[in-house]
Design an enzyme around this catalytic site. Structure first.
Site, PDB file in Angstrom:
ATOM      1  N   ALA A 199      21.820  11.193 -46.828  1.00 43.18           N
ATOM      2  CA  ALA A 199      21.127  10.419 -45.796  1.00 43.18           C
ATOM      3  C   ALA A 199      19.800   9.960 -46.379  1.00 43.18           C
ATOM      4  O   ALA A 199      19.320  10.527 -47.360  1.00 43.18           O
ATOM      5  CB  ALA A 199      20.903  11.300 -44.577  1.00 43.18           C
TER       6      ALA A 199
ATOM      7  N   GLU B 230      21.777  20.041 -47.734  1.00 45.71           N
ATOM      8  CA  GLU B 230      20.978  19.919 -46.509  1.00 45.71           C
ATOM      9  C   GLU B 230      20.105  21.135 -46.252  1.00 45.71           C
ATOM     10  O   GLU B 230      18.986  21.009 -45.756  1.00 45.71           O
ATOM     11  CB  GLU B 230      21.887  19.665 -45.295  1.00 45.71           C
ATOM     12  CG  GLU B 230      22.464  18.259 -45.222  1.00 45.71           C
ATOM     13  CD  GLU B 230      23.763  18.086 -46.002  1.00 45.71           C
ATOM     14  OE1 GLU B 230      24.088  18.957 -46.831  1.00 45.71           O
ATOM     15  OE2 GLU B 230      24.450  17.072 -45.781  1.00 45.71           O
TER      16      GLU B 230
ATOM     17  N   GLY C 227      25.148  13.512 -46.969  1.00 41.53           N
ATOM     18  CA  GLY C 227      25.875  12.425 -46.319  1.00 41.53           C
ATOM     19  C   GLY C 227      26.780  11.674 -47.284  1.00 41.53           C
ATOM     20  O   GLY C 227      27.827  11.148 -46.886  1.00 41.53           O
TER      21      GLY C 227
ATOM     22  N   GLU D 102      29.771  13.617 -47.584  1.00 40.28           N
ATOM     23  CA  GLU D 102      30.483  13.502 -46.304  1.00 40.28           C
ATOM     24  C   GLU D 102      31.267  12.186 -46.244  1.00 40.28           C
ATOM     25  O   GLU D 102      32.408  12.155 -45.753  1.00 40.28           O
ATOM     26  CB  GLU D 102      29.492  13.602 -45.132  1.00 40.28           C
ATOM     27  CG  GLU D 102      28.972  15.031 -44.964  1.00 40.28           C
ATOM     28  CD  GLU D 102      27.865  15.169 -43.939  1.00 40.28           C
ATOM     29  OE1 GLU D 102      26.914  14.362 -43.993  1.00 40.28           O
ATOM     30  OE2 GLU D 102      27.953  16.067 -43.080  1.00 40.28           O
TER      31      GLU D 102
HETATM   32  N1  3HC Z   1      16.844   9.476 -49.583  1.00 42.07           N
HETATM   33  C1  3HC Z   1      15.895   8.625 -50.012  1.00 42.07           C
HETATM   34  N2  3HC Z   1      15.370   8.663 -51.251  1.00 42.07           N
HETATM   35  C2  3HC Z   1      15.845   9.590 -52.086  1.00 42.07           C
HETATM   36  C3  3HC Z   1      16.853  10.506 -51.700  1.00 42.07           C
HETATM   37  C4  3HC Z   1      17.353  10.422 -50.384  1.00 42.07           C
HETATM   38  N3  3HC Z   1      18.322  11.244 -49.942  1.00 42.07           N
HETATM   39  N4  3HC Z   1      17.115  11.314 -52.757  1.00 42.07           N
HETATM   40  C5  3HC Z   1      16.309  10.913 -53.750  1.00 42.07           C
HETATM   41  N5  3HC Z   1      15.539   9.886 -53.350  1.00 42.07           N
HETATM   42  C6  3HC Z   1      14.553   9.145 -54.138  1.00 42.07           C
HETATM   43  C7  3HC Z   1      13.423  10.051 -54.628  1.00 42.07           C
HETATM   44  O1  3HC Z   1      12.420  10.211 -53.667  1.00 42.07           O
HETATM   45  C8  3HC Z   1      12.939   9.308 -55.858  1.00 42.07           C
HETATM   46  O2  3HC Z   1      12.104   8.255 -55.399  1.00 42.07           O
HETATM   47  P1  3HC Z   1      10.860   7.740 -56.292  1.00 42.07           P
HETATM   48  O3  3HC Z   1      11.484   7.230 -57.560  1.00 42.07           O
HETATM   49  O4  3HC Z   1      10.249   6.701 -55.439  1.00 42.07           O
HETATM   50  O5  3HC Z   1      10.000   8.936 -56.506  1.00 42.07           O
HETATM   51  C9  3HC Z   1      14.217   8.693 -56.405  1.00 42.07           C
HETATM   52  O6  3HC Z   1      15.166   8.733 -55.327  1.00 42.07           O
HETATM   53  C10 3HC Z   1      14.814   9.442 -57.555  1.00 42.07           C
HETATM   54  O7  3HC Z   1      14.909  10.804 -57.218  1.00 42.07           O
HETATM   55  P2  3HC Z   1      14.553  11.925 -58.291  1.00 42.07           P
HETATM   56  O8  3HC Z   1      13.274  11.625 -58.969  1.00 42.07           O
HETATM   57  O9  3HC Z   1      14.684  13.217 -57.573  1.00 42.07           O
HETATM   58  O10 3HC Z   1      15.720  11.712 -59.346  1.00 42.07           O
HETATM   59  P3  3HC Z   1      16.667  12.778 -60.003  1.00 42.07           P
HETATM   60  O11 3HC Z   1      17.621  12.019 -60.828  1.00 42.07           O
HETATM   61  O12 3HC Z   1      15.893  13.876 -60.627  1.00 42.07           O
HETATM   62  O13 3HC Z   1      17.484  13.453 -58.802  1.00 42.07           O
HETATM   63  C11 3HC Z   1      18.827  13.516 -56.809  1.00 42.07           C
HETATM   64  C12 3HC Z   1      18.318  12.658 -57.993  1.00 42.07           C
HETATM   65  C13 3HC Z   1      19.701  14.639 -57.349  1.00 42.07           C
HETATM   66  C14 3HC Z   1      19.594  12.634 -55.899  1.00 42.07           C
HETATM   67  C15 3HC Z   1      17.613  14.170 -56.105  1.00 42.07           C
HETATM   68  O14 3HC Z   1      16.679  13.164 -55.806  1.00 42.07           O
HETATM   69  C16 3HC Z   1      17.961  14.876 -54.834  1.00 42.07           C
HETATM   70  O15 3HC Z   1      18.360  16.026 -54.869  1.00 42.07           O
HETATM   71  N6  3HC Z   1      17.765  14.184 -53.689  1.00 42.07           N
HETATM   72  C17 3HC Z   1      17.961  14.798 -52.394  1.00 42.07           C
HETATM   73  C18 3HC Z   1      19.391  14.677 -51.983  1.00 42.07           C
HETATM   74  C19 3HC Z   1      19.605  15.262 -50.628  1.00 42.07           C
HETATM   75  O16 3HC Z   1      18.972  16.217 -50.210  1.00 42.07           O
HETATM   76  N7  3HC Z   1      20.563  14.686 -49.909  1.00 42.07           N
HETATM   77  C20 3HC Z   1      20.920  15.195 -48.603  1.00 42.07           C
HETATM   78  C21 3HC Z   1      20.108  14.514 -47.574  1.00 42.07           C
HETATM   79  S1  3HC Z   1      20.347  15.206 -45.980  1.00 42.07           S
HETATM   80  C22 3HC Z   1      21.815  14.554 -45.449  1.00 42.07           C
HETATM   81  O17 3HC Z   1      22.494  13.876 -46.174  1.00 42.07           O
HETATM   82  C23 3HC Z   1      22.130  14.839 -44.026  1.00 42.07           C
HETATM   83  C24 3HC Z   1      23.538  14.477 -43.679  1.00 42.07           C
HETATM   84  O18 3HC Z   1      24.360  15.630 -43.735  1.00 42.07           O
HETATM   85  C25 3HC Z   1      23.613  13.903 -42.288  1.00 42.07           C
END
Ligand code: 3HC
Length: 693
Positions: A70, A132, A109, A112
């Site tokens: 998400a 999450e 997401g 998912e």
């Molecule tokens: N939404 C928006 N931006 C995101 C994002 C997300 N989910 N995940 C990463 N980004 C952005 C980061 O903020 C960063 O932005 P920046 O360049 O402006 O600083 C850019 O993407 C790159 O991220 P990283 O520097 O962390 O790059 P890496 O390659 O080291 O890692 C990643 C990539 C593994 C995707 C890591 O960013 C990560 O773990 N992100 C979080 C993923 C996450 O938690 N997803 C679940 C969200 S909750 C959800 O999905 C709820 C659902 O069940 C309803």
């Protein structure tokens, strides 16, 4: 004959290739499921479903990864339609087979969406996961339900409650993937996805295979034991426990009832204090690299690194560099010390393999890049030389003088000092602009924090290089300025001082530690002191007289050192330790402290746990605000990143400055004013509370 047509929206486009519909998401940086992506997906599915020429659909992404979740940027706002559960259900309901094409990290997401597709083709190097819980949430769009249906409750629980990213190559038998394409080549992935889709069409296998229609097989699964395990591992975090409860409650439900329960819990967690704190922590980590964007210089290339000193710190640092594929030359004073240092590094790799952090082959490859010498001349070609020798400023000055004569003119010099004045060291050498602090935390091969210390004359290029190296080491690298203890240890000293003061005021050793660990700190502050040795800090402080304005200043530690209670190493410190290293209360410590308090005319009284936590936390907040005001840190969130990664601050509390912001300026002002009135301006100085705006 191939026919192609394409419809391009902003972030989701459709291409028709013969009887295949290919949906491409292109939303940098990680194809997160923003409102536009969700809407684009719904529209694309509807359009391709209605198109009689299309027999099967592929969902793929451009850029670095399949959907990584998400869109975190939308988390502070009310949910907007179409909601993600509706999107995934729409995909699953599609009456043509939908195939997800997975590479990079398909998370939350994103995973998912993949599970709602009828088939999954993935690169073996790709990773999937439900992270999450790391944001204080549970999957909110069918993740708990569909994952449990495919892999069973045990593996689903492990994945969901740990939040780990799992390599596709370790999930070959999970039933999650229909085709696993060896390697990391996205062109090959696209080609194989098309071949798979065409096979479905050629075999007239066009009936969608929906995970949502499967039943959960939880035969023989011990929910009770699993619950105890989840609670134990959660260590105060709400989300893993909520995830468990959802899985248990919904195991026999149909997909739509199960998703309704899941969604309700997801929405209840969204915006909870823990979730806010965890999302802040995620952002704070990303923010630490922001100063780099203001730097007007490119990092120098670093591959050969000299490390001087093979003690615990130096060997940990060397291990960290080797694990990140740098070549390391270790320097020691004698061949015996060198052997011992090399031995420590090798032992670290043995432990890495034993604990499953890396395979034997990788460890061997890393160690092949290690060599050692007692001759400084062997550092002549190093790109970076880092010292981790005894904390004595004269020793370090001499060392860097020697280095300027043996190293290349462009070699970057780094000191791992924890407290010494880097400006003074720099002033003693001919290339002050090339000296930077790289302050690792022990054990350096495990701890994620790295303070990059900018001295007065450190050049921008050297800062950029150190930050870049920190990134390659996979550390949370925070740029800080020079002051006693830099950012982390200066705050730690202030925190320790407050704890010591409370001891003299009558708070009990175990009560302090328990109050802090129950609040979430990884360890109690007094157990930490016993571990590191009470005499270490005491000896460092004894160079200066006790400050006149602060009669309780580390007197508790002084009392214990006088009584030869130095911590674990003497089996007696704030606690008593038996021969197995188990700690016990030491009533004599309370007596000793009472006597010291009497001598200092400090009245003893009872404390509540809440007051202990408040005082310790406000000490951190007060010092943190001063650090930011003085420009030692670039942004308040850097302090949080430092405390989360260097000092065991609970991630689900976001960090001391996040806590201050949550409490609000008025509450912080009131509390600080009270403490100032009680203990004086010098201990609780005025701070600029507008920094919390
Ligand atoms: N939404 C928006 N931006 C995101 C994002 C997300 N989910 N995940 C990463 N980004 C952005 C980061 O903020 C960063 O932005 P920046 O360049 O402006 O600083 C850019 O993407 C790159 O991220 P990283 O520097 O962390 O790059 P890496 O390659 O080291 O890692 C990643 C990539 C593994 C995707 C890591 O960013 C990560 O773990 N992100 C979080 C993923 C996450 O938690 N997803 C679940 C969200 S909750 C959800 O999905 C709820 C659902 O069940 C309803």
């Amino acid at each position: 004959m191939t026919t192609e047509s394409a419809i391009t929206h902003d972030v989701v486009s459709i291409k028709q290739q013969d009887n295949l519909g290919i949906i491409t998401i292109n939303y940098a940086p990680v194809n997160a499921l923003s409102q536009a992506v969700r809407q684009g997906l719904i529209n694309a599915i509807a359009r391709l479903e209605a198109d009689h020429a299309v027999k099967a659909i592929i969902i793929r992404c451009e850029g670095r990864t399949f959907i990584a979740g998400a869109d975190i940027k939308e988390f502070g706002q009310p949910p907007t339609q179409p909601y993600l559960p509706d999107v995934v259900n729409r995909i699953e309901a599609c009456n043509k087979p939908v195939i997800a094409s997975l590479f990079g990290t398909s998370l939350g997401g994103g995973f998912e969406v993949a599970l709602a597709c009828h088939y999954r083709v993935a690169l073996s190097k790709a990773k999937v996961g439900m992270p999450e819980v790391n944001l204080g949430l549970i999957p909110g769009a069918g993740g708990t339900q569909r994952l449990m249906r495919v892999v069973g409750p045990e593996q689903a629980l492990t994945m969901i409650t740990s939040g780990q990213h799992v390599s596709v190559s370790t999930l070959t038998r999970s039933g999650l993937f229909d085709v696993i394409v060896e390697g990391n080549d996205t062109q090959e992935l696209d080609a194989q996805s098309i071949i798979f889709a065409e096979q479905l069409i050629d075999n007239d296998n066009l009936e969608p295979r929906r995970i949502g229609e499967m039943l959960v097989n939880s035969d023989g699964f011990d929910w009770l034991a699993a619950k105890a395990n989840v609670i134990k591992r959660a260590r105060g975090k709400e989300a893993p426990v909520a995830a468990f409860e959802v899985l248990e409650q919904t195991q026999s439900m149909n997909i739509s009832d199960g998703m309704a329960v899941e969604r309700q819990r997801f929405l209840a967690l969204r915006g909870s204090p823990q979730s806010k704190a965890l999302i802040h922590a995620f952002g704070a980590e990303k923010q630490t690299s922001k100063p780099l964007k203001k730097i007007n210089a490119d990092a120098q290339k670093v591959s050969l690194v000299g490390i001087i000193g093979g003690g615990n710190m130096g060997s940990g640092i060397a291990t960290s560099f080797l694990a990140a594929n740098f070549t390391v030359q270790l320097i020691e004073q004698s061949s015996e010390a060198l052997e011992a240092g090399l031995g420590r590094i090798k032992a670290n790799f043995v432990s890495n393999v034993k604990r499953g952090r890396m395979g034997q082959q990788v460890a061997d490859t890393c160690l092949a890049n290690l060599s050692g010498s007692v001759d400084y001349q062997s550092l002549s070609e190093c790109d970076l030389v880092l010292e981790a020798v005894f904390e004595d400023i004269n020793v370090k000055k001499e060392l860097f003088k020697k280095l300027t004569s043996v190293c290349r003119p462009d070699t970057v010099f780094a000191t791992n000092t924890s407290y010494l004045d880097i400006n003074e060291i720099a002033a003693s050498i001919s290339r002050p602009e090339q000296l930077v602090g790289m302050h690792f935390f022990s054990p350096a091969n495990i701890m994620k924090l790295l303070e990059i210390v900018k001295a007065e004359h450190t050049s921008e290029q050297v800062i950029a290089t150190a930050m870049q190296v920190g990134k390659q080491l996979k550390k949370i690298s925070v740029l800080v300025g020079v002051c006693f203890g830099f950012a982390g240890n200066r705050m730690y000293t202030r925190y320790g001082r407050e704890v010591q003061q409370m001891l003299l005021e009558g708070a009990d050793v175990a009560q302090i530690d328990n109050a802090m660990t129950s609040w979430g700190m990884a360890m109690g502050p007094l157990a930490v002191q016993d571990l590191s040795g009470i005499d270490i800090g005491h000896n460092a402080r004894s160079a200066q007289p006790f400050p006149a304005h602060d009669k309780g200043y580390f007197r508790a530690a002084a009392t214990l050192v006088e009584a030869k209670r130095l911590g674990r190493k003497t089996q007696a410190g704030f606690y008593q330790y038996d021969e197995n290293g188990k700690k016990h209360a030491a009533p004599e410590v309370a007596e000793l402290l009472q006597q010291t308090a009497q001598k200092l005319a400090i009245n003893q009284r009872e404390f509540s746990d809440e007051e202990i936590v408040q005082r310790a936390l406000f000490a951190l907040i007060s010092e943190g605000l001063s650090l930011f005001k003085e420009g030692i840190v670039q942004q308040l969130s850097d302090i949080d990143a430092i405390w989360l990664h260097g000092y065991g601050f609970p991630r689900y509390k976001g960090g001391p400055m996040f806590q201050a912001k949550q409490l609000g300026k008025t509450a912080v002002a009131e509390q600080l004013a009270q403490l100032r009135a009680q203990f004086g301006q010098q201990i609780w100085p005025d701070v600029d509370l507008t920094l919390l705006d």
